[in-house]
Design a protein around this motif. Structure first.
Motif, PDB file in Angstrom:
ATOM      1  N   ASN A 113       0.880  -1.167   0.000  1.00 25.76           N
ATOM      2  CA  ASN A 113       0.000   0.000   0.000  1.00 25.76           C
ATOM      3  C   ASN A 113       0.920   1.220   0.000  1.00 25.76           C
ATOM      4  O   ASN A 113       1.487   1.571   1.033  1.00 25.76           O
ATOM      5  CB  ASN A 113      -0.911  -0.005   1.232  1.00 25.76           C
ATOM      6  N   ASN A 114       1.111   1.811  -1.174  1.00 23.66           N
ATOM      7  CA  ASN A 114       2.035   2.938  -1.299  1.00 23.66           C
ATOM      8  C   ASN A 114       1.557   4.178  -0.546  1.00 23.66           C
ATOM      9  O   ASN A 114       2.359   5.035  -0.210  1.00 23.66           O
ATOM     10  CB  ASN A 114       2.289   3.259  -2.764  1.00 23.66           C
ATOM     11  N   ARG A 115       0.279   4.263  -0.262  1.00 26.77           N
ATOM     12  CA  ARG A 115      -0.244   5.420   0.484  1.00 26.77           C
ATOM     13  C   ARG A 115       0.191   5.391   1.946  1.00 26.77           C
ATOM     14  O   ARG A 115       0.388   6.422   2.554  1.00 26.77           O
ATOM     15  CB  ARG A 115      -1.754   5.466   0.406  1.00 26.77           C
ATOM     16  N   TRP A 160      -7.547   4.201   4.280  1.00 28.25           N
ATOM     17  CA  TRP A 160      -6.455   5.002   4.841  1.00 28.25           C
ATOM     18  C   TRP A 160      -6.885   6.440   5.119  1.00 28.25           C
ATOM     19  O   TRP A 160      -6.319   7.094   5.980  1.00 28.25           O
ATOM     20  CB  TRP A 160      -5.220   4.969   3.933  1.00 28.25           C
ATOM     21  N   ARG A 161      -7.907   6.902   4.423  1.00 28.58           N
ATOM     22  CA  ARG A 161      -8.377   8.274   4.667  1.00 28.58           C
ATOM     23  C   ARG A 161      -9.014   8.406   6.049  1.00 28.58           C
ATOM     24  O   ARG A 161      -8.860   9.406   6.728  1.00 28.58           O
ATOM     25  CB  ARG A 161      -9.376   8.689   3.594  1.00 28.58           C
ATOM     26  N   GLU A 162      -9.774   7.385   6.446  1.00 29.08           N
ATOM     27  CA  GLU A 162     -10.479   7.394   7.725  1.00 29.08           C
ATOM     28  C   GLU A 162      -9.782   6.514   8.771  1.00 29.08           C
ATOM     29  O   GLU A 162     -10.214   6.466   9.916  1.00 29.08           O
ATOM     30  CB  GLU A 162     -11.921   6.892   7.531  1.00 29.08           C
ATOM     31  N   GLU A 214       0.053  -3.447  -6.129  1.00 28.77           N
ATOM     32  CA  GLU A 214      -0.013  -2.153  -5.462  1.00 28.77           C
ATOM     33  C   GLU A 214      -1.489  -1.826  -5.234  1.00 28.77           C
ATOM     34  O   GLU A 214      -2.246  -1.653  -6.187  1.00 28.77           O
ATOM     35  CB  GLU A 214       0.638  -1.070  -6.319  1.00 28.77           C
ATOM     36  N   VAL A 215      -1.894  -1.777  -3.968  1.00 27.36           N
ATOM     37  CA  VAL A 215      -3.283  -1.498  -3.617  1.00 27.36           C
ATOM     38  C   VAL A 215      -3.543   0.003  -3.727  1.00 27.36           C
ATOM     39  O   VAL A 215      -2.876   0.802  -3.073  1.00 27.36           O
ATOM     40  CB  VAL A 215      -3.598  -1.984  -2.182  1.00 27.36           C
TER      41      VAL A 215
END
Length: 188
Positions: A48-50, A80-82, A110-111
């Motif tokens: 997960n690159n984020r 990942w935002r929340e 890559e998710v």
């Protein structure tokens, strides 16, 4: 992908090693036979690159899902935002693993987007017509992904050959959507 954090810490070392030891002996089966057989294992390689997190783990050994591995995969695929997660459907994980196996490479998927909260899904719907109101992402049944060494057409082709779930090919955005809903495909 420099120095990504591993989420495999919670996964039993014994199961990871058991999965890696059998790497040359066993392989994933196409979707209709995904849940059968002894002496087999299923593994998944994701980044997960984020968040900078990655996981490479066996999550199913000899007919049994490994709860710690499923939890680690669900955590990596969280919104990942929340910073919220729900269990990712095992059928979705099986489709991911079988697709990856057919691509015959060691590179991780890559998710781009796994689980989405209703709030995140609504925000993305306001930005794009391509986001479904009743998205399988909100149910923990979908993932959007890409890979550096394989084209989206190659990824989508491998997934379609499984005849399981939904496969969306998004050429402009350069990602593939996979889900464990009804069999269907769209995009090019």
């Amino acid at each position: 992908m420099d120095n990504p954090k591993s989420t495999t810490a919670n996964v039993s070392r014994r199961f990871v090693l058991a999965g890696l030891a059998g790497a040359g002996v066993s392989s994933l089966l196409p979707a209709p036979a995904l849940a059968r057989g002894k002496g087999e294992y299923r593994s998944l390689n994701l980044v997960n690159n984020r968040t900078g997190e990655w996981i490479k783990t066996a999550y199913w050994v000899e007919g049994t899902y490994i709860p710690d591995a499923l939890e680690a995969i669900s955590h990596l695929m969280r919104d990942w935002r929340e910073d919220e997660e729900i269990p990712i459907a095992p059928a979705t994980i099986d489709i991911l693993a079988a697709t990856h196996n057919l691509l015959d490479c060691g590179e991780p998927f890559e998710v781009i987007s796994g689980y989405r909260t209703p709030k995140t899904n609504a925000m993305l719907r306001r930005r794009s017509r391509g986001v479904a109101r009743n998205s399988y992402h909100v149910r923990g049944m979908a993932v959007d992904l890409t890979m550096k060494t394989r084209s989206i057409r190659q990824i989508a082709g491998a997934a379609k050959s499984l005849s399981a779930g939904g496969v969306g090919t998004y050429s402009r955005a350069q990602f593939v959507h996979l889900d464990s809903g009804p069999k269907r495909d769209w995009g090019r």
